[in-house]
Enzyme design. Structure first.
Site, PDB file in Angstrom:
ATOM      1  N   TYR A  92      -8.650  14.455  -8.425  1.00 31.91           N
ATOM      2  CA  TYR A  92      -7.815  13.712  -9.371  1.00 31.91           C
ATOM      3  C   TYR A  92      -6.913  14.662 -10.153  1.00 31.91           C
ATOM      4  O   TYR A  92      -5.695  14.439 -10.262  1.00 31.91           O
ATOM      5  CB  TYR A  92      -8.703  12.919 -10.321  1.00 31.91           C
ATOM      6  CG  TYR A  92      -7.937  12.042 -11.284  1.00 31.91           C
ATOM      7  CD1 TYR A  92      -7.415  10.822 -10.875  1.00 31.91           C
ATOM      8  CD2 TYR A  92      -7.741  12.433 -12.604  1.00 31.91           C
ATOM      9  CE1 TYR A  92      -6.717  10.011 -11.758  1.00 31.91           C
ATOM     10  CE2 TYR A  92      -7.046  11.635 -13.491  1.00 31.91           C
ATOM     11  CZ  TYR A  92      -6.537  10.421 -13.059  1.00 31.91           C
ATOM     12  OH  TYR A  92      -5.828   9.625 -13.946  1.00 31.91           O
ATOM     13  N   LYS A 129      -2.770  14.833 -10.035  1.00 30.91           N
ATOM     14  CA  LYS A 129      -1.971  14.571 -11.228  1.00 30.91           C
ATOM     15  C   LYS A 129      -1.147  15.796 -11.637  1.00 30.91           C
ATOM     16  O   LYS A 129      -0.021  15.660 -12.138  1.00 30.91           O
ATOM     17  CB  LYS A 129      -2.871  14.114 -12.381  1.00 30.91           C
ATOM     18  CG  LYS A 129      -3.519  12.753 -12.139  1.00 30.91           C
ATOM     19  CD  LYS A 129      -2.481  11.656 -11.911  1.00 30.91           C
ATOM     20  CE  LYS A 129      -3.097  10.287 -11.800  1.00 30.91           C
ATOM     21  NZ  LYS A 129      -2.086   9.202 -11.648  1.00 30.91           N
ATOM     22  N   ASN A 189       2.884   4.100 -10.775  1.00 25.22           N
ATOM     23  CA  ASN A 189       1.628   4.026 -11.513  1.00 25.22           C
ATOM     24  C   ASN A 189       0.392   3.921 -10.627  1.00 25.22           C
ATOM     25  O   ASN A 189      -0.719   4.116 -11.098  1.00 25.22           O
ATOM     26  CB  ASN A 189       1.687   2.817 -12.469  1.00 25.22           C
ATOM     27  CG  ASN A 189       0.385   2.572 -13.180  1.00 25.22           C
ATOM     28  OD1 ASN A 189      -0.038   3.357 -14.026  1.00 25.22           O
ATOM     29  ND2 ASN A 189      -0.284   1.471 -12.837  1.00 25.22           N
ATOM     30  N   ASP A 219       0.877  -1.171   0.000  1.00 24.33           N
ATOM     31  CA  ASP A 219       0.000   0.000   0.000  1.00 24.33           C
ATOM     32  C   ASP A 219       0.915   1.222   0.000  1.00 24.33           C
ATOM     33  O   ASP A 219       1.542   1.534   1.013  1.00 24.33           O
ATOM     34  CB  ASP A 219      -0.890  -0.003   1.234  1.00 24.33           C
ATOM     35  CG  ASP A 219      -1.914   1.128   1.229  1.00 24.33           C
ATOM     36  OD1 ASP A 219      -1.715   2.106   0.479  1.00 24.33           O
ATOM     37  OD2 ASP A 219      -2.905   1.040   1.975  1.00 24.33           O
ATOM     38  N   VAL A 220       0.999   1.906  -1.133  1.00 21.08           N
ATOM     39  CA  VAL A 220       1.972   2.991  -1.270  1.00 21.08           C
ATOM     40  C   VAL A 220       1.657   4.193  -0.380  1.00 21.08           C
ATOM     41  O   VAL A 220       2.499   5.082  -0.220  1.00 21.08           O
ATOM     42  CB  VAL A 220       2.102   3.461  -2.739  1.00 21.08           C
ATOM     43  CG1 VAL A 220       2.583   2.324  -3.623  1.00 21.08           C
ATOM     44  CG2 VAL A 220       0.794   4.044  -3.260  1.00 21.08           C
TER      45      VAL A 220
END
Length: 249
Positions: free
Chosen positions: A154, A158, A90, A63-64
């Site tokens: 989002y 990004k 990713n 789990d990053v």
């Protein structure tokens, strides 16, 4: 110059979609690949796909969002495969919530995975990477433009990845010899885009695609394999937009 023989790559978010494609393309170029995600069973499918194609892969459930799990993933990849030379950041999730109705937890959950998780994993990798290594952050065309949906969390995450890429490139290039770049994919045929309503795709997205179609995961992953390779040795701090022309319409 396009080969990755003798190199070890770690791909996050590798249980589906683009992550699977990155793992396959890096392995096809000669890299040994560690695949990371939260869904262990799905990771094993990715490992099997790489091995069936003649490559070498291992799964590291991660789990990053947790810096300690990132450290353990890096340690596991190095122990299993003998080093670490390439990171493809990713892992990520999408969201489509109107800004006036989005809760703090909804916003934070997206940023925590998409941006914070990428930073923790890049940090863990950079601490052990040798000169000549490469970090590739997967941003999005929505970090550069809009697409008619309410995607504040989002888009912010990004766009943040693009800024993070520039800063890490200027920190780690001179001191560590690590190149850091980003890819900003456009609309690609994955599980995420399959959920879009046909009217949205036909009325909002397709008119902005200069090539007339969605991209394929293989087209994005091929750019990642290039950025990881010696062929891109003079490229750092850049965001490579692979969006069928959407961002200029």
């Amino acid at each position: 110059m396009f080969r990755l023989d003798g190199r070890v790559a770690l791909v996050t978010g590798a249980s589906s979609g683009l992550g699977v494609a990155f793992a396959r393309h890096l392995a096809a170029a000669g890299a040994r690949v560690a695949v990371a995600a939260r869904r262990t069973a799905m990771l094993e499918r990715t490992v099997a796909a790489v091995e069936e194609a003649g490559g070498t892969a291992v799964a590291v459930t991660t789990d990053v969002r947790d810096p300690e799990q990132c450290r353990l993933a890096v340690e596991g990849a190095r122990e299993a495969l003998g080093g670490l030379d390439v990171l493809v950041n990713n892992a990520g999730i999408g969201s489509a919530v109107p800004a006036t109705r989005e809760t703090p937890d909804e916003f934070r959950s997206v940023v925590d995975l998409n941006l914070h998780g990428a930073y923790w994993m890049a940090q863990a990798c950079a601490r052990v990477m040798e000169p000549g290594s490469s970090v590739i952050n997967i941003s999005s065309v929505l970090g550069l433009t809009t697409a008619g949906l309410p995607q504040a969390a989002y888009s912010a995450s990004k766009a943040g990845l693009i800024g993070l890429t520039r800063d890490l490139a200027q920190q780690w290039g001179p001191r560590k010899g690590i190149r850091v770049n980003a890819i900003a994919p456009g609309f690609v045929e994955t599980e995420m885009t399959e959920q879009y309503h046909p009217d949205y795709v036909a009325g909002v997205i397709r008119p902005r695609l200069l090539v007339g179609r969605f991209g394929s995961p293989d087209e994005i992953a091929a750019v990642g394999a290039w950025l990881a390779s010696p062929a891109a040795g003079y490229v750092t701090g850049q965001t490579i937009v692979v969006d069928g022309g959407m961002s200029i319409t």
